[in-house]
Structures are given as structure tokens and as C-alpha cells.
Design an enzyme around this catalytic site. Structure first.
Site, PDB file in Angstrom:
ATOM      1  N   LYS A  38       0.822  -1.200   0.000  1.00 29.39           N
ATOM      2  CA  LYS A  38       0.000   0.000   0.000  1.00 29.39           C
ATOM      3  C   LYS A  38       0.858   1.252   0.000  1.00 29.39           C
ATOM      4  O   LYS A  38       2.015   1.248   0.405  1.00 29.39           O
ATOM      5  CB  LYS A  38      -0.921  -0.004   1.227  1.00 29.39           C
ATOM      6  N   CYS A  39       0.254   2.363  -0.435  1.00 30.69           N
ATOM      7  CA  CYS A  39       0.903   3.670  -0.340  1.00 30.69           C
ATOM      8  C   CYS A  39       0.961   4.095   1.131  1.00 30.69           C
ATOM      9  O   CYS A  39       0.017   3.821   1.884  1.00 30.69           O
ATOM     10  CB  CYS A  39       0.114   4.709  -1.128  1.00 30.69           C
ATOM     11  N   PRO A  40       2.027   4.751   1.606  1.00 30.54           N
ATOM     12  CA  PRO A  40       3.175   5.204   0.823  1.00 30.54           C
ATOM     13  C   PRO A  40       4.338   4.218   0.833  1.00 30.54           C
ATOM     14  O   PRO A  40       5.431   4.548   0.380  1.00 30.54           O
ATOM     15  CB  PRO A  40       3.575   6.495   1.543  1.00 30.54           C
ATOM     16  N   PHE A  41       4.129   3.017   1.394  1.00 30.37           N
ATOM     17  CA  PHE A  41       5.239   2.096   1.557  1.00 30.37           C
ATOM     18  C   PHE A  41       5.829   1.640   0.220  1.00 30.37           C
ATOM     19  O   PHE A  41       7.029   1.363   0.123  1.00 30.37           O
ATOM     20  CB  PHE A  41       4.791   0.884   2.382  1.00 30.37           C
ATOM     21  N   ASN A  42       4.990   1.573  -0.823  1.00 27.82           N
ATOM     22  CA  ASN A  42       5.523   1.176  -2.128  1.00 27.82           C
ATOM     23  C   ASN A  42       6.530   2.215  -2.636  1.00 27.82           C
ATOM     24  O   ASN A  42       7.582   1.860  -3.176  1.00 27.82           O
ATOM     25  CB  ASN A  42       4.392   0.964  -3.132  1.00 27.82           C
TER      26      ASN A  42
END
Length: 790
Positions: free
Chosen positions: A728-732
């Protein structure tokens, strides 16, 4: 001079031609969006939230223009924009929704009328501001406008100002506090000294002030710098900033952070050294014209509105006598700082027919016509009434300042303009004109960056996001007690965060309480100081909740929107800082500090246990703030950001909101020490689990094991790859950024992303970091992008 068509200076013509050439190259794909971005910012052109739309900001020194120039700006709005002129808090006028292909022609129109957009944006010296009453104020020592124009002209296009670490702001004031000196990088207040029987003009100088998400009040540099040394002094301060500002970390790049790092005394020494090194250098003479009264056309006085209570209120509240006997300043209140092209032409005509043909934009986002005789009040009011700009009450409680917010700004979280519209209605309908309330100021920003100057308002609000009942909802943090003086700022205290749709009612509750409980002659700032933060937090607690989304669905969306609230189209802005690989180091630091807290508990050294526990919590917070591209050296600032960006978003459990509430406590008893030690451990474990998800394909399916090099297939063949499906964003974005940090410039990275937010956000963020997205394809419901490392 009047705005007649002028011969465009060769340097300006060349800049316009270069801009046109760059636009052509952009359209042919010969220049990247990021390279073009750096170029256009210097020319005062900002990207908007909307694709292919630009914001064009004019640079109007001290906000002063002629009536003819305002007519030109109205033409600009009609031909190139959406017919709206927006007055900024730096006395500029900016236009939204401008097609980039139209910008060269638009710049030419401005240049023909002796106006420019040059260095109104970017890492340059922004528009030099001054009190809008400068030259007409009865309290001023002298008119500071000629000096402001001299500083503007001298620093414009100077080599030293073209690539500063960050933006740089200068203001001038002729009397006490009107120039807002304490919130500027250089704040100049008029001063005079008697030397051998002669009055010498000069300036008291403050340096290093600023708002933004980390506000600072400017520090004393000198009680008196002679006016003849003004340009030399300004250049010296800019030189120190250019040499010592942090160009690697844009979150810490303003002059105020140089003062934090080196100390006021050292920075003052550096400025003195720069000043001395310029001894003997010739500077342009500052032209100070003799005081004169502009020619006023003959006109027939109108008595049509003499008995009109609305006119009488307008005269009382929107006009102020000048130091020149028989003349008045007339202020025109603009809702949200906006007026349309027809209104602009009407104001231009009124200034030409009934006054001196001069117009001033104010820092409060209004328009002022100076040099008005009392006999002209009726005629000007009649013009304003026809165009709907006759409302009384400028620089009062009803005159609300706000930034563009999420409507157009890449950094905007909430629709601050929508909120301000609701607040205007609340003030107009709920509070009759009152001398007791006139001094109260209300300012709103769509994010923590304070473009709406919420930190210095009596009642300030900045946008944020928080989950309520499991639903991400627009919110505002309410700040109370802010105000300004000649030498210092009192920043508003953050009191509580409430849902956006509850904010107008919360503001009204604050004002009603002030009216009911204030002591005689007590100002709002004094009232807040007496009552304290805890009182107001309790007062507003009932506004923090909402009924379920099924019962009140509209309460969960932002003003002016019919869609579910989301941050997915929020960019990192034109000046975003880069995410750096600090997570592991910060978590290790947190682990060590937590261990020391535990050891201190065993030794019954409770004071040390508290200290180590707090250090552990801060280190964990700094670790997760890396995912937001942020790093802070100040603990309280770090915890405030962690609260709003990590806890409120429920990335970690909501129970950790007590960490910020208790951070300022000075208790060292056993119970407190155990609380900090336990919570430090709990937070650390949660942060470690989140970090593990970034590295483990078992949780978010990041399959890094298959990152073998593929055979070359031309220039775009990927040399490394990373699978971010399920992340998921922002981990990507964080994972992609960390991977790129391990690669060499020019290497290729192939990234696999999910549909929706990931494919919308990640390519844009990587472009903002300067990387080139070579290609983007869709395969079996997911997306593959190929990125060339910057």
C-alpha cells in the site's frame, strides 16, 4: 509610471523567448517535466494539482500598481485564466488554470505593461512586501516603498539569488509592526538617527523569521543600519544563507534553520564578515522622490448613499485618513482574496476617475485605493455596490485570510477556501459589527505549511486528515492566541483537531465564550493566555466526534466536494524533500534507548528512565516519518508531526496519542517512568512490525528474491526489478526509493505496481525526485513502470 505599452527590455524579451523554446521542447519530449519544472519556477510559474494546468504569479513590489496595470491584469484573467484574480499574502496577484502553451504570450502582455513573474516562485528572493499604507500612514517615520523597490530591483536576476537553498522573504515597515518583520528572513523597520544635527534614515533589522510547519520569530541583528547601506546589508544576509543553508534537506533549508544550527551570534558574525568584504563595492543609488500628491480628476460628488446605513458602516470601517490632509485610503474587502476581471476593471476605473490612479494589494488579501477625497466616497461606494464588493469590515474578524488549499495546490490536504467561505457566512450572519471583536483575526491553511499564516492568527486553522469511525476524514487543527508586534511573534498554540465540517461551529464557540467571559478591555490573546490551552481543549472536546457515516455521510467529505475524502491526488509539491534511508538506524537507536530505560527502572533511577523512554519514542517516530520524507532534530516538532501523520492516520495504534499529550510533563515518579518505558517498548515493536512489512514478502508480498539482471534489450532494458504488488501507499514509494538509492545514476529499475493509488502516486513521486519514468504499461490488471535513476 502608468501602465502604457513599453519597450520590453532585451533581457526580459530573451527570457520570454527562452520560455517559449522550453515549452516547445517539452511538447516534443526533449525535456523532462522535472527539468522544465526547475526552469518555470524561476519564472513564477507553478504546476497545479490539475494536470497540464499552471498557476502564474506576478511579482508586484510592495503590492503597488497603477489603475492601467490592474486593467492589464483583468485582460490577462480573461484571455489566459478563469477570469479570477487572486491576491496573495505577499501582495502579488496570481492566476490559476493557465495552459502552459499560453504562458509566453501572457508573459509578453505583462512585460508590455511593466510587470513580471520573474522570481515570484522557486528558491529565490520572493516579492518584497511592505505595509499597504506606506507613504500615506500618519504613524510612519518615512515612506519605505522607495527602499523596497530598490531592494527588489537590486536582487532581481542577481547571480547569488538564482539557486538559493530555499525561498527567501523580505519585508519593510514604516511604523510599529505593520510590516510583519518578525516573520521574515529579513525584517526591516524604519528608524532614524540624529547625526550632527541631520536626520539620517535607516532600518532596524531582524533576521531568520518564518512560518511554515516550523515557525520561528526573527532575531535581532541591528538597531540601526543606514539606508545607504541597505542593499549591501541585504546582499550580505542572502550570501550567508546561500553559503550555509542546507541544500540537501529542503525541510531544513530556510534561514531560520541556519540560525538554529549555528546560533544567532555566529550568524550575525558571518553577516558582518560578508558586509565588510563588500566595502568599496558600488551599489545603485536609492531614488527617493520628493513627496507629491497625484493629480485627481474633477468629478461630481454623489450624495445618493448618504442616508444608507450600509454606506455609513463602510465609511467607518473601510476608510482611513492619510497623513496628507484631505485624503483617505479606501479598502475593498475580497472574499478569499478573489475578484473577477469585471470587478478588477471597475476598481481600475474608480481609481482613475475618483482618486490618484494608484492601487495597492494588501497582505490581508484585499485591495486598497489611496488618494481618495471624502467627496468621492459616495461615487466609489456606488461602483463597489454594483459589483458586489461594498461589504464593510476589512482587517476585522470578518476578513478571513486563507490559502488556495487542495482546490489547486499540490500540497493541500483540505479545501481551506471552502472552509473560509463557511466561516465568512458564520461571521456575517452570527456576529454583528462590534469593536470588542474587531481585533480578532482568523486565518486558515490547507496544510501545516502556513501559507494562510494560521500561526499568527487569533484563531488559526490548518488542514489535516484523521480517521473517525474507521473513515479517513478532513480535519483542522485549531490554534489559538497568535498575534504580532514590532519585534516578535506570539505563535498560536495548537489546542485540538476537529473534523472540517465541525470547524465553523467550533470557531463560533470560541468567539461566543470570549464575548461572555472576557474581562473589561481584555483582548482575545490576553483572554487565551489567562484561560490556557486545557480550558479550550475541554471547551471544544464535543466537536471532535461525528455520528456514523451512515447517519451523516456529508460530514465525512470536504467543503466543496461531493466525493469521498482522499489524499491519493496529493503530490509532494514543487519543493518536496527526498526520502532517505534512515529507518533501520532510527529503530536501532530506539531499541538502545528503550533498553537503557529498562535498566534505569531496575536501578530505580526514574528520571533517567523517563529520559531514555522519551528518546526511544522520538527515535521510533523519526523512523516512520522517513516514510513521509521527513527528519526532525527537534523532539517536540517530531512528535507533533508523528501525531498528525502517523498516529491520526492509524498507521500505529490510536492509543499512542497520549505520547504527545504527556511529552512536556516534568514528572519523574516511578509510575510515570514505567509508563514511558512500557510505551516506548510497545511503540518500538509496532514500528518494527511495520518496517518488517516493507522487507517481507510474507506480509505485503514484496518479492525481492527475483531481482536478477535480465538480458539487455536496448537502452530501456531493466537492469534490476522489484515487485510491489500488494504494497500500500506510501510504503511502495518508500521501497522503490530505497532501492533506487542503492543503484548508480543511469541504471534502470523495473517496478510492478497495483492499479489505483499505487500506479497514480508512485510514478509522480519518483518524477518529483528527479528520476525519469521511461515507460508505463498495463499487464493482467497490474502495472509495470521502467525508471531511469537520476
Amino acid at each position: 509610471m502608468d501602465a502604457k505599452v513599453v519597450n520590453i527590455p532585451e533581457i526580459v524579451r530573451r527570457e520570454i523567448e527562452e520560455f517559449e523554446s522550453e515549452v516547445e521542447r517539452l511538447n516534443r519530449g526533449e525535456v523532462s517535466d522535472d527539468d522544465f519544472k526547475r526552469f518555470r519556477l524561476q519564472q513564477g510559474i507553478y504546476g497545479q494539482r490539475q494536470e497540464n494546468q499552471q498557476m502564474v504569479r506576478t511579482k508586484l513590489p510592495q503590492g503597488q500598481i497603477t489603475a492601467d496595470q490592474l486593467g492589464c491584469l483583468a485582460d490577462f484573467a480573461d484571455k489566459f485564466s478563469n477570469k479570477i484574480l487572486h491576491v496573495t499574502t505577499r501582495q502579488d496577484i496570481q492566476f490559476h488554470y493557465v495552459d502552459v502553451n499560453d504562458v509566453p504570450e501572457a508573459m509578453t502582455l505583462l512585460a508590455e505593461n511593466d510587470m513580471t513573474t520573474r522570481e515570484a516562485c522557486g528558491n529565490t528572493v520572493r516579492n518584497v512586501t511592505a505595509c499597504h499604507k506606506a507613504g500615506t500612514c500618519s504613524a510612519e517615520l518615512f515612506d519605505v516603498v522607495p527602499y523596497g523597490k530598490a531592494v527588489t530591483n537590486f536582487l532581481l536576476r542577481q547571480q547569488i539569488t538564482q539557486n538559493l537553498p530555499r525561498k527567501f522573504k523580505i519585508s519593510l515597515g514604516g511604523c510599529k509592526g505593520c510590516g510583519l518583520s518578525p516573520m521574515h528572513d529579513i525584517g526591516l523597520n524604519a528608524a532614524q538617527q540624529e547625526v550632527n544635527g541631520k536626520t539620517i534614515r535607516g532600518f532596524k533589522v531582524l533576521i531568520g523569521g518564518g512560518l511554515g510547519s516550523s515557525p520561528r520569530t526573527a532575531q535581532h541583528f541591528s538597531d540601526f543600519v543606514p539606508a545607504e547601506d541597505l542593499l549591501r546589508l541585504c546582499e550580505s544576509v542572502v550570501a550567508v544563507f546561500d553559503k550555509h543553508g542546507d541544500k540537501r534537506n529542503r525541510n531544513k533549508a530556510r534561514l531560520k534553520f541556519v540560525l538554529d544550527k549555528l546560533g544567532v551570534e555566529k550568524v550575525n558574525e558571518l553577516i558582518e564578515e560578508e558586509f565588510k568584504s563588500r566595502e568599496g563595492k558600488e551599489y545603485p543609488a536609492i531614488e527617493v522622490p520628493d513627496p507629491s500628491i497625484p493629480a485627481i480628476p474633477e468629478f461630481e460628488a454623489s450624495s445618493e448613499f448618504d442616508a444608507d446605513p450600509e454606506f455609513q458602516s463602510w465609511v467607518t470601517r473601510n476608510t482611513l485618513e492619510q497623513k496628507q490632509k484631505g485624503f483617505f485610503n479606501v479598502q475593498i474587502k475580497l472574499a478569499l482574496g478573489d475578484f473577477n476581471s469585471d470587478q478588477a476593471r471597475a476598481i481600475s476605473t474608480a481609481a482613475s476617475q475618483f482618486a490618484g490612479g494608484k492601487i495597492v494589494m494588501t497582505v490581508n488579501q484585499n485591495v486598497m485605493i489611496p488618494w481618495v477625497k471624502k467627496d468621492a466616497f459616495g461615487s466609489i461606494f456606488g461602483v463597489l455596490k454594483k459589483i458586489g464588493l461594498h461589504k464593510a469590515g476589512t482587517e476585522e474578524i470578518r476578513d478571513i485570510t486563507c490559502c488556495p488549499g487542495s482546490e489547486t495546490c499540490n500540497l493541500g490536504i483540505t479545501a481551506s477556501r471552502g472552509l473560509s467561505t463557511e466561516l465568512n457566512k458564520e461571521m456575517e450572519n452570527g456576529f454583528p459589527l462590534s469593536d470588542d471583536l474587531d481585533h480578532i483575526s482568523i486565518k486558515a491553511s490547507g496544510c501545516p505549511n502556513s501559507c494562510g499564516q494560521h500561526h499568527i492568527a487569533s484563531i488559526g486553522l490548518h488542514g489535516g486528515a484523521k480517521k473517525i469511525n474507521g473513515v479517513l476524514t478532513p480535519h483542522y487543527e485549531i490554534f489559538l492566541g497568535g498575534r504580532t508586534s514590532e519585534d516578535a511573534l506570539t505563535f498560536g498554540i495548537p489546542v485540538i483537531k476537529v473534523p472540517a465540517k465541525n470547524s465553523p461551529s467550533a470557531v463560533r464557540k470560541v468567539i461566543d465564550t470570549f464575548k461572555e467571559e472576557k474581562q473589561e478591555s481584555e483582548s482575545f490573546g490576553e483572554f487565551f493566555d489567562r484561560k490556557g490551552k486545557s480550558y479550550f481543549r475541554t471547551l471544544l472536546q464535543s466537536f471532535t466526534t461525528l455520528k456514523s457515516i451512515e447517519e451523516t455521510p456529508l460530514a465525512y467529505i470536504d467543503y466543496g466536494s461531493e466525493k469521498k475524502f482522499s489524499l491519493e491526488d496529493r503530490g509532494q509539491g514543487e519543493c518536496a524533500g527526498a526520502v532517505t534511508d534512515m529507518i533501520e538506524d532510527r529503530l536501532s537507536e530506539a531499541e538502545r534507548a528503550q533498553f537503557q530505560s529498562k535498566r534505569s527502572m531496575e536501578k530505580s533511577d526514574f528520571a533517567e528512565a523517563v529520559d531514555h523512554g522519551k528518546r526511544s519514542v522520538v527515535a521510533s517516530a523519526r523512523a516512520l516519518l522517513v516514510t513521509e520524507g521527513m527528519d526532525f532534530t527537534e523532539d517536540l516538532e517530531c512528535m507533533e508531526k508523528f501525531h498528525s501523520l502517523i498516529i491520526d492516520m492509524e498507521i500505529v495504534e490510536a492509543r499512542f496519542d497520549q505520547l504527545l499529550n504527556r511529552f512536556g510533563e516534568n514528572k519523574n515518579d516511578k509510575e510515570t517512568a514505567q509508563w514511558w518505558s512500557d510505551n516506548a517498548l510497545d511503540l518500538l515493536e509496532q514500528c518494527k512490525r511495520i518496517n518488517d512489512k516493507l522487507h517481507s514478502e510474507k506480509t505485503l508480498r514484496i518479492r525481492t528474491g527475483g531481482e536478477e539482471e535480465k538480458p539487455a534489450q536496448g537502452d530501456s532494458a531493466p537492469s534490476q526489478n522489484i515487485d510491489l504488488l500488494g504494497v500500500k501507499c506510501p510504503f511502495n514509494y518508500v521501497k522503490a526509493k530505497l532501492k533506487l538509492e542503492t543503484m548508480s545514476s543511469g541504471q534502470i529499475l523495473e517496478i510492478t505496481l497495483d492499479d489505483g493509488e499505487p500506479i497514480h502516486n508512485v510514478p509522480k513521486s519518483l518524477r518529483n525526485d528527479g528520476h525519469e519514468v521511461i515507460s508505463q504499461t498495463e499487464e493482467d490488471g497490474h502495472h509495470r513502470i521502467v525508471v531511469k535513476k537520476a
